[in-house]
Motif scaffolding. Sequence first.
Motif, PDB file in Angstrom:
ATOM      1  N   ALA A  40       0.821  -1.199   0.000  1.00 39.30           N
ATOM      2  CA  ALA A  40       0.000   0.000   0.000  1.00 39.30           C
ATOM      3  C   ALA A  40       0.863   1.260   0.000  1.00 39.30           C
ATOM      4  O   ALA A  40       1.947   1.289   0.586  1.00 39.30           O
ATOM      5  N   LYS A  41       0.369   2.300  -0.663  1.00 39.36           N
ATOM      6  CA  LYS A  41       1.039   3.590  -0.752  1.00 39.36           C
ATOM      7  C   LYS A  41       2.406   3.493  -1.405  1.00 39.36           C
ATOM      8  O   LYS A  41       3.342   4.226  -1.068  1.00 39.36           O
ATOM      9  N   ASN A  42       2.531   2.574  -2.349  1.00 43.66           N
ATOM     10  CA  ASN A  42       3.758   2.426  -3.127  1.00 43.66           C
ATOM     11  C   ASN A  42       3.367   2.095  -4.565  1.00 43.66           C
ATOM     12  O   ASN A  42       2.229   2.238  -4.954  1.00 43.66           O
ATOM     13  N   GLY A  43       4.334   1.633  -5.338  1.00 44.21           N
ATOM     14  CA  GLY A  43       4.062   1.325  -6.726  1.00 44.21           C
ATOM     15  C   GLY A  43       4.320   2.500  -7.646  1.00 44.21           C
ATOM     16  O   GLY A  43       4.839   3.544  -7.234  1.00 44.21           O
ATOM     17  N   LEU A  44       3.928   2.329  -8.899  1.00 41.62           N
ATOM     18  CA  LEU A  44       4.248   3.324  -9.913  1.00 41.62           C
ATOM     19  C   LEU A  44       3.469   4.629  -9.743  1.00 41.62           C
ATOM     20  O   LEU A  44       3.994   5.719  -9.992  1.00 41.62           O
ATOM     21  N   PHE A  45       2.193   4.525  -9.290  1.00 37.39           N
ATOM     22  CA  PHE A  45       1.356   5.733  -9.234  1.00 37.39           C
ATOM     23  C   PHE A  45       0.812   6.051  -7.845  1.00 37.39           C
ATOM     24  O   PHE A  45       0.227   7.115  -7.641  1.00 37.39           O
ATOM     25  N   ASN A  46       0.978   5.147  -6.887  1.00 39.13           N
ATOM     26  CA  ASN A  46       0.403   5.365  -5.555  1.00 39.13           C
ATOM     27  C   ASN A  46       1.428   5.694  -4.480  1.00 39.13           C
ATOM     28  O   ASN A  46       1.052   5.869  -3.319  1.00 39.13           O
ATOM     29  N   GLY A  47       2.688   5.751  -4.845  1.00 35.43           N
ATOM     30  CA  GLY A  47       3.728   6.004  -3.861  1.00 35.43           C
ATOM     31  C   GLY A  47       4.514   7.262  -4.177  1.00 35.43           C
ATOM     32  O   GLY A  47       4.045   8.149  -4.913  1.00 35.43           O
ATOM     33  N   PRO A  48       5.714   7.385  -3.638  1.00 31.69           N
ATOM     34  CA  PRO A  48       6.556   8.554  -3.889  1.00 31.69           C
ATOM     35  C   PRO A  48       6.814   8.741  -5.386  1.00 31.69           C
ATOM     36  O   PRO A  48       7.009   7.762  -6.112  1.00 31.69           O
ATOM     37  N   TYR A  49       6.841   9.976  -5.835  1.00 32.62           N
ATOM     38  CA  TYR A  49       7.087  10.254  -7.250  1.00 32.62           C
ATOM     39  C   TYR A  49       7.664  11.651  -7.400  1.00 32.62           C
ATOM     40  O   TYR A  49       7.615  12.490  -6.494  1.00 32.62           O
TER      41      TYR A  49
END
Length: 596
Positions: free
Chosen positions: A383-392
């Motif tokens: 949760a709160k990671n990945g390509l679009f849901n985490g830091p960017y």
Amino acid sequence: MSQLLIHSLLLSPAILSVAVTAMAQIPQTIPRYSQPALVSTRTLSDRRATPRTPRPSSSNDRVLSSSELAPPSTPLSTSDRSSAAAWEQVTSVSQLTDVQPTDWAFQALQSLVERYGCIVGYPDKTYRGQRALTRYEFAAGLNACLDRVNELITAGTSDLVKKEDLAILQRLQEDFAAELATLRGRIDSLDVRTATLEKQQFSTTTKLNGEIVAAVAGVAAGNTVNGYAVQKNTILGDRIRLNFETSFNGRDLLRTRLQAFNLDAFSGTSTFTPEGDLRLAGGAFGSGSNNKVAIDQLLYSFQLGENTSVNIDANNGAIDDYTDTVNPYFDGDGSSGALSQFATRNPIVYLVNGTGVGIRQKFGANLELSVGYFAGNAADPTAKNGLFNGPYGASAQLTIKPSDRLKIGLTYINAYNADFTFNGSTGSNRANLRSALLHNPNLPVALSPFAGVSIPTASNAFGIEASFQIHPKIVLNGSVGYTQTRTLSSAGGILPRGDLDIWNWSVGLAFPDLFRKGSIGGILVGMEPKLTGASAALRNVIGVDRDTSIHVEGFYQLQLTDNIAITPGIIWLTSPDHNSTNEDIVIGVMRTTFTF
């Protein structure tokens, strides 16, 4: 007889390969003509002879036998008979080592060259037809004429070949049989070696290059920073990179980079502030990888038309992969150019990193737009990671070039970060939110103020970068950056929500080709990221940077050879961590870079 000669030429299996390879094996000797139109308007016989001193015979030179002195059985022209008579006047064996311009064989081949254009010219588009040739040079030229005649016969234009010429070629083949056989043997050997190399080579499309950077560095001056004793040990660190660069169509690049390094950031154990951290070392408060090999970068870039380029980074992507940082001679990624993180490029661009895509679009020669999106934890499925849901980090930059001497970059970055410090690597502790640990009275004593703590933030950053060439050997660079950051939440409720204002600026002078071609001198003065303002709730917890620290950096990259450069440099920090109670810090560096 002519039919017999025609069939013998058609059945000569080595004519083409011997002629071509013989030309390559004997540089500056055998003249060539790709087509008669390249020949000078002067006739071959009009050109004056180049004096040539007779040399002793060697094992590679065959002395003419007595039968070779006799005129050919086929009737010759008056000039040919005169040349043949001249052969009978030879009185020295050394004179027979080379084929002289007065020899029958020389003039016979010369006439064939004129009629059939069978020898490609020298680089100056001339046939040095009056220079004496070694027998091997002559044999290679003879093979070229054999090949040309063979082409005419194969093409069904044998009527263009005179019977007298076929007879001359037959005689010349007999007279130079030994040299032709030797050349063919060399060609066969070369063919075998070429086939072996083709089977054993690594790849037809992949190139290997790399660099080894070794640096001796240490803190030469400074006692305490925020109550912590500055460490003055001299250290030796390294960074090693191997790049496997593959192109599939000549307009793309697949880069696989292996890296190992062991240089710790000074901020973690020596200076206790991100100011002055080296570009070559780990990030702020970070450490080296103890020379463990890892894939540092996996990148694929390609063109979409003439003006659009695309970069796809699988890991460790950075804004300079697809954007002009407008900081020439300073931005060198640690192995060249500036020594520190701060002097390398505008600090706001460190907010963009990880896995993503960057696009660079040119609008003519004076304007381009680059945009990119990169995720910090793209491979994390939680949760709160990945390509679009985490830091960017998402960037857009308009680069304007009003003239050949002036370039301007206008940069905007929007970012969300789980740990703001990871992206800064420059500036004060407050600007990196580390002071949240240093000044929080509820913090457990056992927790180090420089340990890793998750402090999520959302940021909008704006930058202006400019470069102006004052003189061919003097370039003025400058940048200004402003970051507006909002804290979201943090582990243990260390920080309340609030807004931060962070500024930085720098001015630098670069001196390309200083004292030596390829060498670079540089000096930079600036202010590393400084927390200049904060909302009331945050100000009560961490305060703001009330003083101003000045970063002064000078270096001289001495290019000893194309592959070796030595860069001594110094970094001077006044009022470190933007705190006038801290004594100035001086960091000395001696960097050596080997490339291959």
